[in-house]
Design an enzyme around this catalytic site. Structure first.
Site, short mmCIF file in Angstrom:
data_model
loop_
_atom_site.label_atom_id
_atom_site.label_comp_id
_atom_site.label_asym_id
_atom_site.label_seq_id
_atom_site.Cartn_x
_atom_site.Cartn_y
_atom_site.Cartn_z
N CYS A 98 0.82 -1.21 0.00
CA CYS A 98 0.00 0.00 0.00
C CYS A 98 0.85 1.27 0.00
CB CYS A 98 -0.95 0.00 1.19
SG CYS A 98 -2.14 -1.36 1.08
N HIS A 359 -9.44 3.78 -0.99
CA HIS A 359 -8.07 3.27 -0.92
C HIS A 359 -7.74 2.39 -2.13
CE1 HIS A 359 -4.32 1.86 0.54
NE2 HIS A 359 -4.72 0.89 1.33
N1 CAA Z 1 -23.20 -9.65 9.56
C1 CAA Z 1 -22.06 -10.37 9.62
N2 CAA Z 1 -21.35 -10.70 8.54
C2 CAA Z 1 -21.81 -10.29 7.34
C3 CAA Z 1 -23.00 -9.56 7.18
C4 CAA Z 1 -23.70 -9.21 8.37
N3 CAA Z 1 -24.82 -8.48 8.35
N4 CAA Z 1 -23.18 -9.30 5.88
C5 CAA Z 1 -22.14 -9.85 5.23
N5 CAA Z 1 -21.32 -10.45 6.10
C6 CAA Z 1 -20.05 -11.13 5.86
C7 CAA Z 1 -20.08 -11.99 4.67
O1 CAA Z 1 -19.43 -13.20 5.04
C8 CAA Z 1 -19.25 -11.25 3.64
O2 CAA Z 1 -18.36 -12.04 2.93
P1 CAA Z 1 -18.86 -13.12 1.77
O3 CAA Z 1 -19.90 -12.40 0.96
O4 CAA Z 1 -17.62 -13.42 1.01
O5 CAA Z 1 -19.35 -14.28 2.53
C9 CAA Z 1 -18.35 -10.35 4.48
O6 CAA Z 1 -19.05 -10.13 5.70
C10 CAA Z 1 -18.08 -9.00 3.85
O7 CAA Z 1 -19.29 -8.49 3.39
P2 CAA Z 1 -19.37 -7.81 1.97
O8 CAA Z 1 -18.46 -8.48 1.02
O9 CAA Z 1 -20.78 -7.61 1.60
O10 CAA Z 1 -18.80 -6.41 2.38
P3 CAA Z 1 -18.35 -5.24 1.46
O11 CAA Z 1 -18.20 -5.64 0.05
O12 CAA Z 1 -19.21 -4.07 1.77
O13 CAA Z 1 -16.89 -4.97 2.05
C11 CAA Z 1 -15.30 -4.81 3.78
C12 CAA Z 1 -16.74 -4.53 3.36
C13 CAA Z 1 -15.10 -6.31 3.89
C14 CAA Z 1 -15.06 -4.15 5.10
C15 CAA Z 1 -14.35 -4.25 2.68
O14 CAA Z 1 -14.61 -2.88 2.48
C16 CAA Z 1 -12.89 -4.45 3.02
O15 CAA Z 1 -12.37 -5.56 2.89
N6 CAA Z 1 -12.18 -3.38 3.43
C17 CAA Z 1 -10.76 -3.46 3.79
C18 CAA Z 1 -9.88 -3.40 2.55
C19 CAA Z 1 -8.45 -3.65 2.93
O16 CAA Z 1 -8.15 -4.51 3.73
N7 CAA Z 1 -7.52 -2.86 2.35
C20 CAA Z 1 -6.11 -2.94 2.70
C21 CAA Z 1 -5.85 -2.20 3.96
S1 CAA Z 1 -4.29 -2.64 4.68
C22 CAA Z 1 -3.18 -1.54 4.02
O17 CAA Z 1 -3.53 -0.45 3.61
C23 CAA Z 1 -1.75 -1.96 3.95
C24 CAA Z 1 -1.36 -2.91 2.87
O18 CAA Z 1 -0.17 -2.86 2.40
C25 CAA Z 1 -2.27 -3.94 2.37
#
Ligand code: CAA
Length: 413
Positions: A98, A359
Protein backbone atom coordinates in the site's frame (compact mmCIF):
# COMPACT_ATOMS: atom_id res chain seq x y z
CA UNK A 1 16.42 11.94 2.88
CA UNK A 2 17.80 15.41 2.79
CA UNK A 3 16.88 16.81 -0.61
CA UNK A 4 19.81 18.95 -1.81
CA UNK A 5 18.44 20.57 -4.92
CA UNK A 6 14.94 22.08 -4.51
CA UNK A 7 12.27 19.76 -5.89
CA UNK A 8 8.84 21.10 -6.75
CA UNK A 9 5.46 19.46 -6.99
CA UNK A 10 4.05 21.26 -10.02
CA UNK A 11 0.55 19.81 -9.62
CA UNK A 12 -1.48 16.79 -10.57
CA UNK A 13 -4.85 15.17 -10.89
CA UNK A 14 -6.82 12.12 -9.83
CA UNK A 15 -9.79 10.13 -11.03
CA UNK A 16 -12.99 9.88 -9.07
CA UNK A 17 -12.41 7.07 -6.57
CA UNK A 18 -15.20 4.54 -6.98
CA UNK A 19 -16.42 1.22 -5.64
CA UNK A 20 -19.38 -0.24 -3.79
CA UNK A 21 -21.42 2.62 -2.26
CA UNK A 22 -20.48 5.18 -4.92
CA UNK A 23 -23.40 6.41 -7.05
CA UNK A 24 -21.56 5.75 -10.35
CA UNK A 25 -20.40 2.25 -9.43
CA UNK A 26 -21.88 -0.52 -11.56
CA UNK A 27 -22.43 -3.57 -9.38
CA UNK A 28 -22.53 -5.70 -12.57
CA UNK A 29 -18.88 -4.84 -13.12
CA UNK A 30 -19.09 -2.42 -16.04
CA UNK A 31 -16.65 0.07 -14.50
CA UNK A 32 -13.56 1.92 -15.78
CA UNK A 33 -10.54 -0.37 -16.18
CA UNK A 34 -7.11 -0.05 -14.58
CA UNK A 35 -5.84 1.50 -17.82
CA UNK A 36 -8.82 3.90 -17.98
CA UNK A 37 -8.03 5.18 -14.48
CA UNK A 38 -4.29 5.44 -15.04
CA UNK A 39 -4.64 7.19 -18.41
CA UNK A 40 -7.25 9.62 -17.11
CA UNK A 41 -5.09 10.60 -14.14
CA UNK A 42 -1.96 11.06 -16.27
CA UNK A 43 -3.82 13.14 -18.87
CA UNK A 44 -5.43 15.16 -16.10
CA UNK A 45 -2.10 15.87 -14.43
CA UNK A 46 -0.65 17.15 -17.72
CA UNK A 47 -3.70 19.31 -18.38
CA UNK A 48 -3.82 20.70 -14.83
CA UNK A 49 -0.13 21.64 -14.90
CA UNK A 50 0.01 22.70 -18.56
CA UNK A 51 3.02 20.40 -18.99
CA UNK A 52 3.47 19.03 -22.51
CA UNK A 53 3.87 15.22 -22.59
CA UNK A 54 7.18 15.70 -24.42
CA UNK A 55 8.60 17.44 -21.35
CA UNK A 56 8.19 14.31 -19.18
CA UNK A 57 11.59 12.60 -18.97
CA UNK A 58 10.63 9.59 -16.84
CA UNK A 59 7.58 7.99 -15.28
CA UNK A 60 7.18 5.93 -12.09
CA UNK A 61 3.93 4.05 -11.56
CA UNK A 62 2.87 2.84 -8.12
CA UNK A 63 0.80 -0.33 -8.17
CA UNK A 64 0.50 -3.30 -5.84
CA UNK A 65 -1.44 -6.15 -7.38
CA UNK A 66 -2.56 -5.48 -10.95
CA UNK A 67 -1.68 -9.06 -11.96
CA UNK A 68 -4.23 -10.37 -9.46
CA UNK A 69 -7.02 -7.81 -9.81
CA UNK A 70 -6.69 -6.95 -13.51
CA UNK A 71 -4.50 -9.63 -15.17
CA UNK A 72 -2.03 -6.88 -15.96
CA UNK A 73 1.65 -6.55 -15.22
CA UNK A 74 4.30 -4.34 -16.80
CA UNK A 75 2.70 -1.14 -15.58
CA UNK A 76 5.46 1.17 -16.87
CA UNK A 77 4.74 0.11 -20.42
CA UNK A 78 0.99 0.30 -19.76
CA UNK A 79 1.42 3.94 -18.69
CA UNK A 80 3.49 4.63 -21.81
CA UNK A 81 0.31 3.94 -23.82
CA UNK A 82 -1.17 7.12 -22.34
CA UNK A 83 0.54 9.39 -24.86
CA UNK A 84 2.43 8.95 -28.12
CA UNK A 85 5.13 11.29 -26.76
CA UNK A 86 5.89 8.75 -24.00
CA UNK A 87 7.07 6.17 -26.55
CA UNK A 88 10.70 5.29 -25.83
CA UNK A 89 10.87 7.14 -22.50
CA UNK A 90 11.89 5.27 -19.35
CA UNK A 91 8.73 4.35 -17.42
CA UNK A 92 8.59 1.71 -14.70
CA UNK A 93 6.37 0.25 -12.03
CA UNK A 94 7.19 0.63 -8.32
CA UNK A 95 5.79 -1.80 -5.74
CA UNK A 96 5.72 -1.65 -1.95
CA UNK A 97 2.23 -2.91 -1.08
CA UNK A 98 0.00 0.00 0.00
CA UNK A 99 3.08 2.28 0.02
CA UNK A 100 3.62 1.74 -3.73
CA UNK A 101 2.39 5.24 -4.55
CA UNK A 102 4.68 6.90 -2.00
CA UNK A 103 7.59 4.91 -3.40
CA UNK A 104 6.73 6.07 -6.94
CA UNK A 105 7.03 9.67 -5.72
CA UNK A 106 10.34 8.86 -3.99
CA UNK A 107 11.69 7.39 -7.22
CA UNK A 108 10.66 10.53 -9.08
CA UNK A 109 12.37 12.75 -6.48
CA UNK A 110 15.54 10.62 -6.60
CA UNK A 111 15.71 10.77 -10.38
CA UNK A 112 15.39 14.57 -10.22
CA UNK A 113 18.24 14.61 -7.71
CA UNK A 114 20.27 12.54 -10.14
CA UNK A 115 19.92 15.02 -12.99
CA UNK A 116 16.49 14.81 -14.59
CA UNK A 117 14.34 17.92 -14.69
CA UNK A 118 10.70 16.91 -15.17
CA UNK A 119 9.35 13.56 -13.96
CA UNK A 120 5.90 12.03 -13.56
CA UNK A 121 4.78 9.89 -10.63
CA UNK A 122 1.42 8.12 -10.81
CA UNK A 123 -0.35 5.36 -8.93
CA UNK A 124 -3.31 3.19 -9.85
CA UNK A 125 -5.26 0.18 -8.64
CA UNK A 126 -8.56 -1.48 -9.44
CA UNK A 127 -9.91 -3.88 -6.82
CA UNK A 128 -13.62 -4.19 -7.51
CA UNK A 129 -13.12 -6.90 -10.15
CA UNK A 130 -13.52 -9.54 -7.42
CA UNK A 131 -15.45 -9.88 -4.15
CA UNK A 132 -14.06 -8.26 -0.99
CA UNK A 133 -13.20 -11.73 0.33
CA UNK A 134 -11.29 -12.74 -2.81
CA UNK A 135 -9.59 -9.33 -2.87
CA UNK A 136 -8.55 -9.83 0.74
CA UNK A 137 -6.54 -12.88 -0.38
CA UNK A 138 -4.76 -10.75 -2.99
CA UNK A 139 -4.07 -8.01 -0.43
CA UNK A 140 -2.75 -10.66 1.97
CA UNK A 141 0.26 -10.95 -0.34
CA UNK A 142 1.43 -7.74 1.38
CA UNK A 143 1.69 -9.76 4.61
CA UNK A 144 4.03 -12.70 5.26
CA UNK A 145 1.91 -15.25 3.43
CA UNK A 146 3.41 -18.33 5.04
CA UNK A 147 2.84 -17.24 8.63
CA UNK A 148 0.10 -14.59 8.48
CA UNK A 149 -2.37 -15.54 5.77
CA UNK A 150 -4.24 -17.97 8.02
CA UNK A 151 -5.07 -15.31 10.57
CA UNK A 152 -8.37 -14.79 8.70
CA UNK A 153 -9.83 -14.81 5.18
CA UNK A 154 -9.72 -11.03 5.63
CA UNK A 155 -6.04 -11.06 6.61
CA UNK A 156 -5.37 -7.31 6.78
CA UNK A 157 -8.57 -6.39 8.57
CA UNK A 158 -7.67 -9.12 11.09
CA UNK A 159 -4.12 -7.81 11.52
CA UNK A 160 -5.45 -4.39 12.41
CA UNK A 161 -8.20 -5.84 14.60
CA UNK A 162 -5.28 -7.44 16.45
CA UNK A 163 -3.68 -4.03 16.83
CA UNK A 164 -7.02 -2.59 18.03
CA UNK A 165 -7.33 -5.39 20.61
CA UNK A 166 -3.86 -4.82 22.03
CA UNK A 167 -4.23 -1.03 21.94
CA UNK A 168 -7.56 -1.15 23.76
CA UNK A 169 -6.20 -3.55 26.38
CA UNK A 170 -3.06 -1.49 27.01
CA UNK A 171 -4.63 1.98 27.18
CA UNK A 172 -8.30 1.39 27.93
CA UNK A 173 -9.30 2.84 24.55
CA UNK A 174 -12.90 2.01 23.55
CA UNK A 175 -14.90 1.58 20.34
CA UNK A 176 -16.49 4.93 21.24
CA UNK A 177 -13.05 6.54 21.08
CA UNK A 178 -12.24 4.97 17.72
CA UNK A 179 -15.63 6.08 16.35
CA UNK A 180 -14.44 9.70 16.16
CA UNK A 181 -12.04 8.75 13.37
CA UNK A 182 -14.75 6.95 11.39
CA UNK A 183 -17.24 9.80 11.73
CA UNK A 184 -14.65 12.39 10.65
CA UNK A 185 -13.64 10.31 7.62
CA UNK A 186 -17.22 10.09 6.33
CA UNK A 187 -18.04 13.74 7.16
CA UNK A 188 -14.99 14.91 5.18
CA UNK A 189 -15.71 12.54 2.29
CA UNK A 190 -19.26 13.91 2.07
CA UNK A 191 -17.70 17.28 1.10
CA UNK A 192 -15.36 15.75 -1.49
CA UNK A 193 -16.61 15.14 -5.05
CA UNK A 194 -13.74 12.70 -5.73
CA UNK A 195 -14.46 10.53 -2.70
CA UNK A 196 -15.69 6.94 -2.92
CA UNK A 197 -18.01 7.53 0.05
CA UNK A 198 -19.16 10.99 -0.95
CA UNK A 199 -22.82 10.06 -0.67
CA UNK A 200 -22.74 7.65 2.25
CA UNK A 201 -23.61 9.43 5.47
CA UNK A 202 -22.30 8.04 8.74
CA UNK A 203 -22.97 9.83 12.01
CA UNK A 204 -20.88 9.29 15.13
CA UNK A 205 -23.78 7.17 16.50
CA UNK A 206 -23.75 5.04 13.33
CA UNK A 207 -19.97 4.62 13.62
CA UNK A 208 -20.06 3.21 17.14
CA UNK A 209 -23.20 1.10 16.82
CA UNK A 210 -23.29 -2.42 15.43
CA UNK A 211 -25.90 -2.67 12.67
CA UNK A 212 -26.61 -4.13 9.21
CA UNK A 213 -24.42 -1.31 7.88
CA UNK A 214 -21.74 -1.77 10.54
CA UNK A 215 -21.07 -5.39 11.39
CA UNK A 216 -18.22 -7.50 12.71
CA UNK A 217 -17.24 -9.65 9.72
CA UNK A 218 -14.05 -11.45 10.72
CA UNK A 219 -14.06 -15.24 11.02
CA UNK A 220 -11.36 -15.20 13.71
CA UNK A 221 -13.49 -15.29 16.87
CA UNK A 222 -10.82 -13.68 19.07
CA UNK A 223 -10.39 -10.69 16.75
CA UNK A 224 -13.96 -10.41 15.43
CA UNK A 225 -15.24 -8.00 18.13
CA UNK A 226 -12.43 -5.54 17.39
CA UNK A 227 -13.36 -4.45 13.87
CA UNK A 228 -16.59 -3.32 12.24
CA UNK A 229 -17.13 -2.69 8.54
CA UNK A 230 -17.38 1.12 8.87
CA UNK A 231 -13.94 1.19 10.49
CA UNK A 232 -12.36 -0.21 7.30
CA UNK A 233 -10.79 1.48 4.32
CA UNK A 234 -12.66 0.88 1.08
CA UNK A 235 -12.16 -1.53 -1.77
CA UNK A 236 -11.67 1.20 -4.36
CA UNK A 237 -10.72 1.74 -8.00
CA UNK A 238 -8.80 4.91 -8.83
CA UNK A 239 -5.60 6.61 -9.88
CA UNK A 240 -3.62 9.78 -9.14
CA UNK A 241 -0.75 11.43 -10.98
CA UNK A 242 1.65 14.29 -10.20
CA UNK A 243 4.40 16.14 -12.05
CA UNK A 244 7.61 16.98 -10.22
CA UNK A 245 10.43 19.22 -11.39
CA UNK A 246 13.73 20.81 -10.45
CA UNK A 247 14.34 24.56 -10.61
CA UNK A 248 15.72 24.23 -14.14
CA UNK A 249 12.70 22.05 -14.94
CA UNK A 250 10.42 24.89 -13.86
CA UNK A 251 12.38 27.24 -16.13
CA UNK A 252 11.87 24.88 -19.06
CA UNK A 253 8.17 24.61 -18.27
CA UNK A 254 7.87 28.37 -17.68
CA UNK A 255 6.21 27.66 -14.34
CA UNK A 256 6.65 30.04 -11.44
CA UNK A 257 7.82 28.35 -8.18
CA UNK A 258 5.05 30.18 -6.33
CA UNK A 259 2.52 28.02 -8.21
CA UNK A 260 4.22 24.93 -6.78
CA UNK A 261 4.78 23.19 -3.49
CA UNK A 262 8.30 22.26 -2.42
CA UNK A 263 9.08 18.65 -1.54
CA UNK A 264 11.41 19.42 1.34
CA UNK A 265 12.31 15.93 2.54
CA UNK A 266 11.23 12.34 2.67
CA UNK A 267 11.61 9.46 5.08
CA UNK A 268 11.49 5.83 4.04
CA UNK A 269 11.68 2.85 6.33
CA UNK A 270 11.19 -0.88 5.78
CA UNK A 271 10.91 -3.63 8.41
CA UNK A 272 10.85 -7.43 8.02
CA UNK A 273 7.50 -8.98 7.12
CA UNK A 274 5.74 -10.84 9.91
CA UNK A 275 7.97 -9.40 12.60
CA UNK A 276 5.93 -6.77 14.47
CA UNK A 277 7.46 -6.15 17.90
CA UNK A 278 4.62 -4.12 19.43
CA UNK A 279 1.04 -4.10 18.13
CA UNK A 280 0.31 -0.82 19.94
CA UNK A 281 2.87 1.25 18.05
CA UNK A 282 3.71 1.96 14.41
CA UNK A 283 7.46 1.84 14.93
CA UNK A 284 8.38 1.60 11.27
CA UNK A 285 6.25 4.65 10.49
CA UNK A 286 7.75 6.49 13.44
CA UNK A 287 11.21 5.96 11.99
CA UNK A 288 10.25 7.15 8.48
CA UNK A 289 8.46 10.23 9.81
CA UNK A 290 11.36 11.07 12.11
CA UNK A 291 13.71 10.98 9.15
CA UNK A 292 11.40 13.30 7.20
CA UNK A 293 11.12 15.70 10.17
CA UNK A 294 14.89 15.74 10.80
CA UNK A 295 15.84 16.33 7.20
CA UNK A 296 13.30 19.13 6.83
CA UNK A 297 14.14 20.60 10.25
CA UNK A 298 10.44 20.47 11.03
CA UNK A 299 8.75 19.27 14.22
CA UNK A 300 5.24 17.89 14.76
CA UNK A 301 3.91 21.24 16.01
CA UNK A 302 4.97 22.89 12.71
CA UNK A 303 2.64 20.65 10.67
CA UNK A 304 -0.49 22.48 9.44
CA UNK A 305 -2.11 19.60 7.56
CA UNK A 306 -1.47 15.86 7.29
CA UNK A 307 -2.46 12.88 5.18
CA UNK A 308 -2.07 9.61 7.04
CA UNK A 309 -2.71 5.97 6.22
CA UNK A 310 -6.00 5.23 8.01
CA UNK A 311 -6.38 1.75 6.51
CA UNK A 312 -8.56 1.10 9.57
CA UNK A 313 -9.90 3.64 12.08
CA UNK A 314 -7.58 2.53 14.86
CA UNK A 315 -4.61 3.04 12.54
CA UNK A 316 -5.29 6.78 12.41
CA UNK A 317 -4.98 6.94 16.20
CA UNK A 318 -1.69 5.01 16.03
CA UNK A 319 -0.58 7.37 13.26
CA UNK A 320 -1.22 10.44 15.47
CA UNK A 321 1.15 8.89 17.99
CA UNK A 322 3.79 7.82 15.42
CA UNK A 323 3.75 11.35 13.96
CA UNK A 324 4.26 12.90 17.40
CA UNK A 325 0.86 14.62 17.37
CA UNK A 326 -0.15 12.73 20.53
CA UNK A 327 1.63 10.81 23.28
CA UNK A 328 1.38 6.99 23.31
CA UNK A 329 -2.16 5.98 24.19
CA UNK A 330 -3.51 9.53 23.74
CA UNK A 331 -4.40 9.44 20.04
CA UNK A 332 -8.07 9.00 20.94
CA UNK A 333 -8.08 12.16 23.04
CA UNK A 334 -6.68 14.07 20.07
CA UNK A 335 -9.40 12.68 17.79
CA UNK A 336 -12.10 13.54 20.30
CA UNK A 337 -10.76 17.08 20.81
CA UNK A 338 -11.60 17.99 17.22
CA UNK A 339 -8.03 19.20 16.56
CA UNK A 340 -7.72 16.93 13.50
CA UNK A 341 -11.05 17.97 11.98
CA UNK A 342 -11.27 20.39 9.05
CA UNK A 343 -11.50 23.44 11.32
CA UNK A 344 -9.05 22.08 13.91
CA UNK A 345 -5.47 23.03 14.70
CA UNK A 346 -3.99 20.22 12.54
CA UNK A 347 -6.52 18.81 10.10
CA UNK A 348 -5.82 15.18 9.15
CA UNK A 349 -7.17 13.37 6.08
CA UNK A 350 -9.20 16.36 4.96
CA UNK A 351 -10.74 14.61 1.93
CA UNK A 352 -11.87 11.58 3.94
CA UNK A 353 -8.75 9.43 4.14
CA UNK A 354 -8.69 5.80 3.11
CA UNK A 355 -11.98 5.18 4.93
CA UNK A 356 -13.98 7.95 3.26
CA UNK A 357 -12.01 9.05 0.18
CA UNK A 358 -11.17 5.41 -0.58
CA UNK A 359 -8.07 3.27 -0.92
CA UNK A 360 -7.06 2.27 -4.45
CA UNK A 361 -3.91 0.79 -2.98
CA UNK A 362 -1.23 1.84 -5.52
CA UNK A 363 -2.72 5.32 -5.92
CA UNK A 364 -2.97 6.22 -2.24
CA UNK A 365 0.59 7.51 -1.68
CA UNK A 366 0.41 9.71 -4.78
CA UNK A 367 -3.01 10.99 -3.77
CA UNK A 368 -1.63 11.95 -0.35
CA UNK A 369 1.00 14.37 -1.73
CA UNK A 370 -1.53 15.70 -4.24
CA UNK A 371 -4.01 16.38 -1.43
CA UNK A 372 -1.41 18.39 0.49
CA UNK A 373 -0.69 20.36 -2.69
CA UNK A 374 -4.41 20.95 -3.26
CA UNK A 375 -4.92 22.19 0.30
CA UNK A 376 -1.90 24.50 -0.02
CA UNK A 377 -3.18 25.97 -3.28
CA UNK A 378 -6.79 26.39 -2.13
CA UNK A 379 -8.20 23.78 -4.54
CA UNK A 380 -10.24 21.68 -2.10
CA UNK A 381 -13.64 23.35 -2.50
CA UNK A 382 -16.05 22.41 0.28
CA UNK A 383 -13.34 20.68 2.30
CA UNK A 384 -10.78 23.47 1.99
CA UNK A 385 -9.32 24.15 5.45
CA UNK A 386 -9.73 27.70 6.74
CA UNK A 387 -6.03 28.62 7.01
CA UNK A 388 -3.73 28.07 4.04
CA UNK A 389 -1.17 25.54 5.28
CA UNK A 390 2.56 26.26 5.13
CA UNK A 391 3.80 22.80 6.12
CA UNK A 392 2.23 19.44 5.23
CA UNK A 393 3.14 15.88 6.15
CA UNK A 394 2.21 12.51 4.65
CA UNK A 395 2.53 8.96 5.98
CA UNK A 396 1.86 6.17 3.48
CA UNK A 397 2.13 2.69 4.93
CA UNK A 398 2.55 -0.70 3.25
CA UNK A 399 1.56 -3.93 4.98
CA UNK A 400 1.30 -4.09 8.75
CA UNK A 401 3.63 -1.09 9.19
CA UNK A 402 6.36 -2.81 7.14
CA UNK A 403 7.13 -0.11 4.51
CA UNK A 404 6.45 3.56 5.20
CA UNK A 405 7.02 6.62 3.09
CA UNK A 406 6.66 10.09 4.57
CA UNK A 407 7.03 13.47 2.88
CA UNK A 408 7.34 16.98 4.26
CA UNK A 409 5.94 19.50 1.78
CA UNK A 410 6.13 23.26 2.11
CA UNK A 411 4.00 25.89 0.47
CA UNK A 412 5.67 28.55 -1.61
CA UNK A 413 3.52 31.63 -1.40
N1 CAA B 1 -23.20 -9.65 9.56
C1 CAA B 1 -22.06 -10.37 9.62
N2 CAA B 1 -21.35 -10.70 8.54
C2 CAA B 1 -21.81 -10.29 7.34
C3 CAA B 1 -23.00 -9.56 7.18
C4 CAA B 1 -23.70 -9.21 8.37
N3 CAA B 1 -24.82 -8.48 8.35
N4 CAA B 1 -23.18 -9.30 5.88
C5 CAA B 1 -22.14 -9.85 5.23
N5 CAA B 1 -21.32 -10.45 6.10
C6 CAA B 1 -20.05 -11.13 5.86
C7 CAA B 1 -20.08 -11.99 4.67
O1 CAA B 1 -19.43 -13.20 5.04
C8 CAA B 1 -19.25 -11.25 3.64
O2 CAA B 1 -18.36 -12.04 2.93
P1 CAA B 1 -18.86 -13.12 1.77
O3 CAA B 1 -19.90 -12.40 0.96
O4 CAA B 1 -17.62 -13.42 1.01
O5 CAA B 1 -19.35 -14.28 2.53
C9 CAA B 1 -18.35 -10.35 4.48
O6 CAA B 1 -19.05 -10.13 5.70
C10 CAA B 1 -18.08 -9.00 3.85
O7 CAA B 1 -19.29 -8.49 3.39
P2 CAA B 1 -19.37 -7.81 1.97
O8 CAA B 1 -18.46 -8.48 1.02
O9 CAA B 1 -20.78 -7.61 1.60
O10 CAA B 1 -18.80 -6.41 2.38
P3 CAA B 1 -18.35 -5.24 1.46
O11 CAA B 1 -18.20 -5.64 0.05
O12 CAA B 1 -19.21 -4.07 1.77
O13 CAA B 1 -16.89 -4.97 2.05
C11 CAA B 1 -15.30 -4.81 3.78
C12 CAA B 1 -16.74 -4.53 3.36
C13 CAA B 1 -15.10 -6.31 3.89
C14 CAA B 1 -15.06 -4.15 5.10
C15 CAA B 1 -14.35 -4.25 2.68
O14 CAA B 1 -14.61 -2.88 2.48
C16 CAA B 1 -12.89 -4.45 3.02
O15 CAA B 1 -12.37 -5.56 2.89
N6 CAA B 1 -12.18 -3.38 3.43
C17 CAA B 1 -10.76 -3.46 3.79
C18 CAA B 1 -9.88 -3.40 2.55
C19 CAA B 1 -8.45 -3.65 2.93
O16 CAA B 1 -8.15 -4.51 3.73
N7 CAA B 1 -7.52 -2.86 2.35
C20 CAA B 1 -6.11 -2.94 2.70
C21 CAA B 1 -5.85 -2.20 3.96
S1 CAA B 1 -4.29 -2.64 4.68
C22 CAA B 1 -3.18 -1.54 4.02
O17 CAA B 1 -3.53 -0.45 3.61
C23 CAA B 1 -1.75 -1.96 3.95
C24 CAA B 1 -1.36 -2.91 2.87
O18 CAA B 1 -0.17 -2.86 2.40
C25 CAA B 1 -2.27 -3.94 2.37
Amino acid sequence: MDIDEPIYLVGGDLTTFIGKGHPDFDTDGDNPSLENHLTEAIHGSLEETGVEPDAIERGYIGNFAAECFANQGHMGALAARAHEAFRGKPFQRVEGACASGGLAVINAVDSLQLGHDVVLAAGAEVQTTVSAREGAAYLARAAHWETERDLDDFTFPAMFARRAKHYKEKYGVTDEDIGHVTAKAYANANKNPYAHMREVEVSYEDAITESDQNFCFLGNEELKPHLKTLECSQVTDGAASVVLATESGLDKLAVDPSDCVQVTSYGWSTSPLGDVDDYTELNNTKQAVQEAYNDATVKPSDVDVAEVHDCFAVTELLMYEALGFANPGEGAQLAESGETQLDGETPVNTGGGLIGFGHPVGATGVKQVLEIYRQMKGLCGDYQIPETPDVGLTANMGGDDRTTVSFVLENIA
